[in-house]
Scaffold this motif. Structure first.
Motif, mmCIF file in Angstrom:
data_model
loop_
_atom_site.group_PDB
_atom_site.id
_atom_site.type_symbol
_atom_site.label_atom_id
_atom_site.label_comp_id
_atom_site.label_asym_id
_atom_site.label_seq_id
_atom_site.Cartn_x
_atom_site.Cartn_y
_atom_site.Cartn_z
ATOM 1 N N TYR A 306 18.674 54.244 62.373
ATOM 2 C CA TYR A 306 18.717 53.123 63.315
ATOM 3 C C TYR A 306 17.313 52.697 63.763
ATOM 4 O O TYR A 306 17.145 51.629 64.337
ATOM 5 C CB TYR A 306 19.529 53.487 64.552
ATOM 6 C CG TYR A 306 21.006 53.614 64.303
ATOM 7 C CD1 TYR A 306 21.767 52.526 63.895
ATOM 8 C CD2 TYR A 306 21.650 54.836 64.485
ATOM 9 C CE1 TYR A 306 23.133 52.639 63.680
ATOM 10 C CE2 TYR A 306 23.013 54.962 64.275
ATOM 11 C CZ TYR A 306 23.752 53.865 63.867
ATOM 12 O OH TYR A 306 25.107 53.982 63.649
ATOM 13 N N TRP A 307 16.326 53.584 63.548
ATOM 14 C CA TRP A 307 14.955 53.265 63.949
ATOM 15 C C TRP A 307 14.112 52.967 62.713
ATOM 16 O O TRP A 307 14.571 52.271 61.824
ATOM 17 C CB TRP A 307 14.385 54.416 64.792
ATOM 18 C CG TRP A 307 14.898 54.391 66.216
ATOM 19 C CD1 TRP A 307 15.872 53.597 66.720
ATOM 20 C CD2 TRP A 307 14.446 55.208 67.290
ATOM 21 N NE1 TRP A 307 16.063 53.875 68.055
ATOM 22 C CE2 TRP A 307 15.197 54.860 68.438
ATOM 23 C CE3 TRP A 307 13.487 56.205 67.425
ATOM 24 C CZ2 TRP A 307 15.005 55.475 69.678
ATOM 25 C CZ3 TRP A 307 13.296 56.821 68.653
ATOM 26 C CH2 TRP A 307 14.050 56.448 69.767
ATOM 27 N N GLY A 308 12.914 53.453 62.639
ATOM 28 C CA GLY A 308 12.064 53.090 61.523
ATOM 29 C C GLY A 308 11.796 51.585 61.526
ATOM 30 O O GLY A 308 11.442 51.009 62.557
ATOM 31 N N GLN A 309 11.992 50.933 60.412
ATOM 32 C CA GLN A 309 11.747 49.502 60.301
ATOM 33 C C GLN A 309 12.621 48.718 61.272
ATOM 34 O O GLN A 309 12.208 47.677 61.799
ATOM 35 C CB GLN A 309 12.015 49.035 58.867
ATOM 36 C CG GLN A 309 11.787 47.542 58.643
ATOM 37 C CD GLN A 309 10.380 47.103 59.030
ATOM 38 O OE1 GLN A 309 9.395 47.806 58.755
ATOM 39 N NE2 GLN A 309 10.260 45.937 59.661
ATOM 40 N N ASN A 310 13.828 49.215 61.541
ATOM 41 C CA ASN A 310 14.700 48.534 62.502
ATOM 42 C C ASN A 310 14.093 48.519 63.904
ATOM 43 O O ASN A 310 14.232 47.543 64.652
ATOM 44 C CB ASN A 310 16.068 49.220 62.553
ATOM 45 C CG ASN A 310 16.890 48.960 61.310
ATOM 46 O OD1 ASN A 310 16.737 47.933 60.660
ATOM 47 N ND2 ASN A 310 17.764 49.899 60.978
ATOM 48 N N LEU A 311 13.439 49.623 64.286
ATOM 49 C CA LEU A 311 12.808 49.670 65.600
ATOM 50 C C LEU A 311 11.603 48.728 65.650
ATOM 51 O O LEU A 311 11.373 48.056 66.669
ATOM 52 C CB LEU A 311 12.382 51.106 65.937
ATOM 53 C CG LEU A 311 11.795 51.338 67.328
ATOM 54 C CD1 LEU A 311 12.727 50.843 68.432
ATOM 55 C CD2 LEU A 311 11.475 52.828 67.533
ATOM 56 N N THR A 312 10.871 48.671 64.560
ATOM 57 C CA THR A 312 9.766 47.710 64.490
ATOM 58 C C THR A 312 10.284 46.289 64.687
ATOM 59 O O THR A 312 9.715 45.487 65.437
ATOM 60 C CB THR A 312 9.050 47.828 63.139
ATOM 61 O OG1 THR A 312 8.566 49.170 62.979
ATOM 62 C CG2 THR A 312 7.888 46.852 63.053
ATOM 63 N N SER A 319 13.918 42.908 71.620
ATOM 64 C CA SER A 319 15.045 43.744 72.060
ATOM 65 C C SER A 319 14.566 45.043 72.694
ATOM 66 O O SER A 319 15.212 45.593 73.587
ATOM 67 C CB SER A 319 15.960 44.059 70.871
ATOM 68 O OG SER A 319 16.487 42.883 70.311
ATOM 69 N N VAL A 320 13.437 45.538 72.215
ATOM 70 C CA VAL A 320 12.781 46.715 72.788
ATOM 71 C C VAL A 320 11.346 46.312 73.097
ATOM 72 O O VAL A 320 10.670 45.710 72.257
ATOM 73 C CB VAL A 320 12.803 47.918 71.812
ATOM 74 C CG1 VAL A 320 12.008 49.087 72.383
ATOM 75 C CG2 VAL A 320 14.236 48.338 71.506
ATOM 76 N N SER A 321 10.880 46.641 74.278
ATOM 77 C CA SER A 321 9.539 46.206 74.665
ATOM 78 C C SER A 321 8.473 47.037 73.959
ATOM 79 O O SER A 321 8.687 48.213 73.615
ATOM 80 C CB SER A 321 9.356 46.326 76.179
ATOM 81 O OG SER A 321 9.272 47.682 76.560
#
Length: 778
Positions: A306-312, A319-321
């Protein structure tokens, strides 16, 4: 990412609806079944002490040099040499962090030690041993180049009597668990290894702890006060001692998954407890991208899909600061700096057993410590007819499957460590038990079984030993035998809860031996509570030892007790009932096949001995109980004065530090008592202090002091009570509160063997107080 957020929202909404439709959830109780949102995630500030300030300054400077992709990379776990591996930033010399199990020894490696389990360490009631245990663990982790030790454990606390992982934890009594958590954490981190207390929070059963085809994971529905006074209570000790990481749990808590529960992570952990370190997910406990990031998760294990490139992407689309990701990276690197791992930390020395490598031996002198803890955590619960200690017997008979090592580690790794994929195939006849199963198990370099150690001792006396490890009804008896020792066990593991607190085969074996032997001594290696009432009152059963999960020196630890080289001093870290039904709703894990299963903690604060006291149930052996080879007298109870200027609530102008409001840890009352060894054997006694707090369970453990005394010697036990020890959680003020009223103080040898009683009073203006009644026998 938007789709992932919407799916998570739908699941949360459906869960909430299910909770609100349940008639068993009282809507007026704060938090119960409904976890409120707490945003934004607090930015770590490093102000707890000068060391954290320096670590944060260095971490911020390093993060400022990173690209967004590099920051995101160190928040993501990868498969590799270790159980978990974080991402690296090679151009800035930031290495991957190595994470490894287990809380009682490094799992799956060579030349490492198998330490006693957490529940066994708790049974010692010895703060010094708790610290030394943690320090030895940390030294082995460091020696293998492991950055993060996944432990200690206070979740599960031990609410459910048959809980599969209770043995990894430290007692269902929060004060004892907290003392252990603090001492072990400090010991681990004094070696430069990051401790990761787990599982935060409310992970109290194995059944449906994770999502599956059947539905979502179980929701532990718990009210605000119970969360603070029971389940979060012991974690505070670990954070007070500087724990630089914390692992979030699998299950849902008040219908929000543990690793995206903003109330537990942002609200309690990072705000109330002032947590400076990083939160890492349990393996496979990650359920969303945006939601978990904003709720306070800092690192995901092992793969972080769910993170990695998705978090970027989530940062780029707002969506995420960017501040949240900066904080994740800063917390991770600050913890790395805080433990000095940027300088001369050993290279990772974790290898597969199938790969040729240079051995790295880290055992040092730890076998001696393991042997000492093994004896200190062994609890003698019955001893009649002078059965123990043994008087250099010339002829012993040994019975039972648990007496010896019968299987090889590669045939059954769950017995002695290694992987935990074979837990379900465990066979009761597979030999002696030194640990439980699952990721909390360890990997001994060797095992000294009870039969091994007894044989050595008999050989010294040129005696005779006879044995039968396999029969349920051993025959014929050896009539020259001076004693018959019967060895049984009670197994537990991650991934499933126990089906029973006893088993018919073992009970039959014990009774069959006792029929033919008038001096039958029973030894139980147990992963937790084990009921004994089918045979405990048999007059031919003269002694019973709960030998716990003592680690690789099992036999030596036991023989030290049997032969009287060491007088037993262990105390039960849980209550043993006469009947399984006495545990009521706290016997079994909740069984629900709903898509959104609910587990309502309607008992509130009343678990273990507090539940028995509340319901007027007489236990077989109460919490804190344990016999030895001498007797002790208690006298001279002195309850001091409550410290002046002790306000109702902690000063709101004082900044929070890691571990919570600093005034909660101030000593506000000192209690002393004299204990005298009135027998003929040198031994240690554990004096226990129980406090009667208004509007709370009638008695709660709030102090223990273990003192070794020679015959005739008198020693003074001193109990320093903190503001937190005397307080209750005020759900309206959202603060710990000291109440007006009279407080009872009991000191004794167990939760029911209360020798002395006194009182003190907190009156108007919160600074006046009454002198205690001294030394009354109840």
């Amino acid at each position: 990412m938007r789709l992932l957020t919407d799916v998570a929202a739908i699941v949360a909404l459906a869960s909430l609806c299910a909770a609100q439709n349940s008639s068993t959830i009282p809507s007026e109780v704060p938090l119960y079944g409904n976890s409120p949102p707490v945003y934004p995630s607090p930015i770590g500030n490093g102000t707890s002490n000068a060391a954290w300030t320096s670590s944060y300054s260095r971490a911020r400077a390093l993060v400022a040099q990173m690209t967004l992709e590099e920051k995101v990379n160190i928040t993501r776990g990868y498969t590799g040499k270790c159980v978990g591996n974080s991402g690296a930033v090679p151009r800035l010399d930031v290495p991957p962090l190595c994470f490894a199990d287990a809380p009682d020894g490094i799992r799956g490696q060579e030349f490492v030690s198998a330490f006693p389990a957490g529940i066994h360490v708790a049974a010692t009631f010895d703060r010094d041993l708790m610290y030394r245990y943690g320090h030895a663990l940390g030294a082995e982790y460091r020696g293998k180049g492991i950055n993060v030790a996944l432990g200690p454990v206070a979740g599960p606390l031990g609410r459910v009597a048959r809980g599969g992982r209770n043995w990894e934890g430290l007692s269902a009594v929060p004060y004892l668990a907290g003392a252990c958590m603090g001492a072990i954490t400090r010991g681990i981190q004094d070696t430069g290894v990051i401790a990761a207390p787990k599982h935060w929070l409310l992970n109290e059963q194995e059944f449906r702890r994770r999502e599956s085809d059947v539905g979502e994971a179980l929701s532990s529905n718990v009210d605000d006060r119970t969360i603070h006074e029971l389940y979060a209570f012991p974690f505070a000790n670990a954070f007070r001692e500087g724990a630089a990481s914390a692992m979030c749990s699998y299950q849902r808590a008040n219908n929000s998954y543990g690793c995206q529960n903003s109330k537990l992570l942002n609200g309690i952990l990072k705000t109330e407890f002032g947590f400076e370190g990083f939160v890492v997910s349990d393996w496979g406990a990650h359920h969303s991208g945006v939601a978990s990031a904003n709720a306070g998760l800092d690192m995901v294990m092992p793969d972080g899909g769910y993170w990695g490139q998705n978090l970027t992407e989530a940062v780029n689309n707002g969506s995420v600061s960017a501040k949240r990701v900066d904080d994740m990276a800063t917390r991770i690197l600050a913890s790395w700096y805080q433990l000095g791992q940027d300088e001369e930390f050993p290279a990772v020395g974790v290898y597969s057993s199938t790969v040729k490598h240079e051995p790295i031996e880290v055992q040092d002198d730890h076998p001696a410590l393991i042997r000492e803890i093994g004896s200190a955590g062994t609890v003698l619960v019955k001893n009649v007819k002078n059965a123990l200690p043994l008087n250099n017997p010339k002829f012993l008979s040994v019975y039972g499957y648990d007496a010896t090592v019968k299987s090889t580690p590669w045939q059954n790794p769950s017995r002695f460590g290694g992987g935990y994929e074979v837990n379900f195939g465990w066979d009761i006849l597979n030999g002696t038990m030194i640990t439980g199963g699952g990721s909390g198990s360890n990997t001994p370099s060797y095992v000294i079984s009870p039969f091994h150690a007894i044989s050595d001792r008999i050989a010294r006396n040129r005696g005779t030993i006879r044995w039968d490890f396999d029969s349920e009804n051993p025959y014929p008896p050896y009539f020259n035998s001076e004693a018959c020792l019967v060895f049984v066990n009670a197994y537990a593991s991650e991934s499933f809860d126990r089906a029973t607190l006893a088993d018919e085969y073992s009970d039959n074996l014990i009774q069959n031996v006792a029929v033919n032997c008038t001096n039958t001594i029973v030894v139980i290696h147990s992963a937790g509570i084990r009921t004994v009432d089918t045979w405990i009152e048999n007059p031919n059963i003269t002694a019973v030892l709960f030998a716990g999960l003592p680690g690789q020196e099992s036999g030596n630890s036991l023989v030290d007790i049997l032969y009287g080289d060491v007088a037993p001093s262990g105390k039960l870290p849980y209550t043993i009932a006469k009947s399984e039904s006495d545990y009521g709703t706290l016997l079994n894990s909740s069984v629900s096949f709903d898509y959104f299963p609910q587990d309502n903690f309607t008992e509130g604060l009343y678990v273990d001995y507090c539940a028995f006291d509340k319901d007027g149930i007489e236990p077989r052996f109460e919490f804190g109980y344990g016999l030895t080879y001498t007797t002790f007298n208690y006298s001279g109870l002195d309850v001091g004065q409550v410290a002046a200027n002790t306000a109702e609530y902690p000063d709101p102008n004082v900044p929070i530090v890691q571990g919570g409001h600093p005034q909660l840890w101030d000593d506000v009352l000192t209690v002393t008592v004299n204990t005298t060894n009135t027998g003929n054997v040198p031994a240690a006694e554990v004096a226990q202090l129980y406090l009667g707090i208004p509007d709370a369970p009638v008695r709660q453990l709030r102090g223990f002091h273990k003192i070794y005394m020679d015959p005739g010697q008198t020693a003074t036990a001193t109990f320093a009570l903190t503001r937190r020890d005397l307080s209750v959680w005020d759900v309206v003020a959202q603060q710990w509160r000291l109440q007006r009223g009279q407080y009872n103080v009991w000191v004794g040898a167990s939760s029911r063997d209360l020798r002395l009683h006194g009182t003190f009073e907190i009156v108007e203006e919160w600074a006046k107080h009454a002198r205690a009644n001294r030394g009354r026998t109840p």
